[in-house]
Write a protein that holds these residues in place. Structure first.
Motif, PDB file in Angstrom:
ATOM      1  N   ALA A 113       4.560   4.130  -1.949  1.00 58.84           N
ATOM      2  CA  ALA A 113       3.759   5.343  -2.087  1.00 58.84           C
ATOM      3  C   ALA A 113       3.685   6.109  -0.774  1.00 58.84           C
ATOM      4  O   ALA A 113       3.689   7.349  -0.761  1.00 58.84           O
ATOM      5  CB  ALA A 113       2.360   4.991  -2.574  1.00 58.84           C
ATOM      6  N   ASN A 114       3.607   5.379   0.338  1.00 54.19           N
ATOM      7  CA  ASN A 114       3.623   6.035   1.646  1.00 54.19           C
ATOM      8  C   ASN A 114       4.927   6.790   1.852  1.00 54.19           C
ATOM      9  O   ASN A 114       4.928   7.925   2.328  1.00 54.19           O
ATOM     10  CB  ASN A 114       3.439   4.996   2.754  1.00 54.19           C
ATOM     11  N   ILE A 115       6.033   6.155   1.498  1.00 53.82           N
ATOM     12  CA  ILE A 115       7.342   6.786   1.679  1.00 53.82           C
ATOM     13  C   ILE A 115       7.482   8.005   0.765  1.00 53.82           C
ATOM     14  O   ILE A 115       8.065   9.029   1.140  1.00 53.82           O
ATOM     15  CB  ILE A 115       8.471   5.774   1.418  1.00 53.82           C
ATOM     16  N   ALA A 116       6.912   7.922  -0.434  1.00 55.97           N
ATOM     17  CA  ALA A 116       7.060   8.997  -1.424  1.00 55.97           C
ATOM     18  C   ALA A 116       6.120  10.168  -1.185  1.00 55.97           C
ATOM     19  O   ALA A 116       6.308  11.240  -1.784  1.00 55.97           O
ATOM     20  CB  ALA A 116       6.809   8.432  -2.825  1.00 55.97           C
ATOM     21  N   PHE A 117       5.138  10.013  -0.310  1.00 58.73           N
ATOM     22  CA  PHE A 117       4.072  11.008  -0.191  1.00 58.73           C
ATOM     23  C   PHE A 117       4.613  12.418   0.078  1.00 58.73           C
ATOM     24  O   PHE A 117       4.275  13.384  -0.605  1.00 58.73           O
ATOM     25  CB  PHE A 117       3.097  10.610   0.919  1.00 58.73           C
ATOM     26  N   MET A 124       9.149  17.239  -5.686  1.00 58.73           N
ATOM     27  CA  MET A 124      10.449  16.719  -6.103  1.00 58.73           C
ATOM     28  C   MET A 124      10.286  16.005  -7.442  1.00 58.73           C
ATOM     29  O   MET A 124       9.272  15.349  -7.683  1.00 58.73           O
ATOM     30  CB  MET A 124      10.987  15.754  -5.037  1.00 58.73           C
ATOM     31  N   PRO A 125      11.257  16.122  -8.362  1.00 58.35           N
ATOM     32  CA  PRO A 125      11.173  15.415  -9.651  1.00 58.35           C
ATOM     33  C   PRO A 125      10.989  13.908  -9.469  1.00 58.35           C
ATOM     34  O   PRO A 125      11.527  13.321  -8.520  1.00 58.35           O
ATOM     35  CB  PRO A 125      12.515  15.730 -10.315  1.00 58.35           C
ATOM     36  N   LYS A 126      10.233  13.286 -10.376  1.00 54.20           N
ATOM     37  CA  LYS A 126       9.876  11.868 -10.247  1.00 54.20           C
ATOM     38  C   LYS A 126      11.103  10.968 -10.142  1.00 54.20           C
ATOM     39  O   LYS A 126      11.122  10.016  -9.361  1.00 54.20           O
ATOM     40  CB  LYS A 126       9.022  11.439 -11.440  1.00 54.20           C
ATOM     41  N   ALA A 127      12.113  11.244 -10.942  1.00 53.73           N
ATOM     42  CA  ALA A 127      13.308  10.396 -10.915  1.00 53.73           C
ATOM     43  C   ALA A 127      13.998  10.469  -9.552  1.00 53.73           C
ATOM     44  O   ALA A 127      14.461   9.444  -9.020  1.00 53.73           O
ATOM     45  CB  ALA A 127      14.277  10.816 -12.016  1.00 53.73           C
ATOM     46  N   GLU A 128      14.040  11.662  -8.966  1.00 63.27           N
ATOM     47  CA  GLU A 128      14.662  11.823  -7.654  1.00 63.27           C
ATOM     48  C   GLU A 128      13.827  11.131  -6.570  1.00 63.27           C
ATOM     49  O   GLU A 128      14.380  10.551  -5.628  1.00 63.27           O
ATOM     50  CB  GLU A 128      14.828  13.306  -7.321  1.00 63.27           C
ATOM     51  N   ILE A 129      12.502  11.206  -6.726  1.00 61.97           N
ATOM     52  CA  ILE A 129      11.627  10.521  -5.765  1.00 61.97           C
ATOM     53  C   ILE A 129      11.885   9.024  -5.795  1.00 61.97           C
ATOM     54  O   ILE A 129      12.019   8.382  -4.747  1.00 61.97           O
ATOM     55  CB  ILE A 129      10.143  10.818  -6.074  1.00 61.97           C
TER      56      ILE A 129
END
Length: 379
Positions: A113-117, A124-129
């Protein structure tokens, strides 16, 4: 495939007169009231360069980094990135990302979650995240820690999470402010090489701020030595160490012995200097010295020999007394007190396990160095 070492060894765009710098600081000043943290500074950094800003606390290096990131505005001057003037460009629109010394991880979030923040903030689209986070976890070798929270990680692992988060948005430039300061010595040394390999693999431009000389010397392609808001010298680590441009740089990077004296002769790049005690030195590296002026001879401790007797044919030799000894395992450091009271430092490599008739405290000893061992400085 060419190795990373080979790639780095041949990397020197600053030597190409046709190469365009990727980052330009043009006459940049940043003042806080009457205090100039950065003072009319000009500097160029090239694409894919690992560049270090090195200096003592308060020299302006972090302020320079924050202006590039967009967290501070220059009082005057321009900052250009890939030809674009960054004036008026907010931090979130700059193709740079900054990794802070504290890592600034969100304690209530997992590693992933930290990396995705930042990616979520950019919608960005969820799949790409998910794909990008997986790539970053693999890159920093933390796949098995994806569901953990920062307090469940070691210092080195938290550092990798912060690095992965900084790289997730694929910035053109990564700014690192004392990135390894919180790590212990062994982990810090190992991480230095990991950062170097990662930078080469990704092909990014890294700009690191540090006060750790060894860290800068290990990681950087070039180093800018800073003092009181100004750049004192920009050069490769080897040039900074072996050919400092001034007494300040020579004294700041590594240990140094300095002898002040009068230049008796200077011709064809060579010089002869007489110091205040009457000892004369013959040097092959005379620099810009001229006869009749004051100059300083700088000699690194590892280039100084220590012997019981005066070496045969020694050109630059002085007698003294062993004043202090520091055994460091791979080397022994001697402080030799000369007859006029000055201390000279010599580092002797311990290449043999046993040393016969080793020098000890208060022994009389001679120090000497070759004509090409020192460099003459005029400022």
């Amino acid at each position: 495939m060419e190795s990373l070492g080979s790639t780095r060894r041949s990397f020197a765009p600053w030597l190409d007169p046709n190469a365009e710098p990727y980052i330009r600081f043009e006459n940049v000043t940043k003042s806080f009231g009457d205090f100039a943290a950065v003072d009319d500074l000009s500097l160029t950094i090239y694409e894919r360069e690992f560049f270090a800003l090195l200096g003592a606390s308060g020299c302006g290096k972090t302020t320079l980094l924050r202006m590039l990131a967009g967290f501070e505005k220059p009082t005057s001057g321009r900052i250009l990135l890939d030809g674009q003037d960054l004036l008026g460009v907010p931090a979130y629109r700059r193709p740079v990302n900054m990794m802070f010394q504290s890592y600034a991880l969100f304690p209530h979030m997992t590693v992933e979650a930290n990396i995705a923040f930042g990616l979520k903030q950019d919608r960005m689209p969820k799949a790409e995240i998910a794909d990008r986070v997986a790539q970053m976890l693999k890159l920093v070798r933390l796949e098995q820690f994806a569901k953990r929270k920062p307090h469940q990680l070691s210092g080195g692992q938290r550092q990798r999470v912060a690095l992965a988060r900084s790289l997730a948005k694929r910035p053109k430039v990564l700014l690192l402010d004392e990135p390894l300061g919180a790590l212990d010595k062994k982990l810090r040394e190992a991480t230095q090489f990991e950062l170097m390999d990662l930078q080469q693999e990704l092909g990014l431009t890294f700009v690191v701020v540090t006060h750790d000389q060894e860290e800068a010397m290990t990681m950087a392609d070039r180093i800018a030595i800073m003092d009181r808001g100004k750049v004192m010298q920009v050069a490769t680590p080897a040039q900074i160490y072996e050919a400092p441009a001034s007494r300040f740089v020579a004294d700041f990077v590594g240990a140094i012995n300095m002898f002040e004296g009068e230049v008796l002769e200077a011709a064809a790049g060579r010089a002869r200097i007489r110091d205040r005690s009457g000892v004369e030195f013959s040097l092959d590296n005379g620099g810009d010295a001229s006869a009749g002026t004051t100059a300083w001879l700088a000699v690194r401790p590892e280039k100084v020999q220590v012997t019981r007797e005066r070496p045969d044919g020694a050109v630059n030799a002085m007698e003294g007394e062993v004043w202090d000894i520091a055994y460091l395992g791979d080397m022994t450091v001697y402080n030799i007190r000369l007859n006029d009271g000055r201390l000279v430092k010599a580092s002797v490599l311990n290449s043999l396990r046993r040393i016969e008739d080793a020098l000890t405290w208060h022994d009389r000893a001679w120090i000497s160095f070759a004509p090409d061992a020192g460099i003459v400085l005029i400022r």
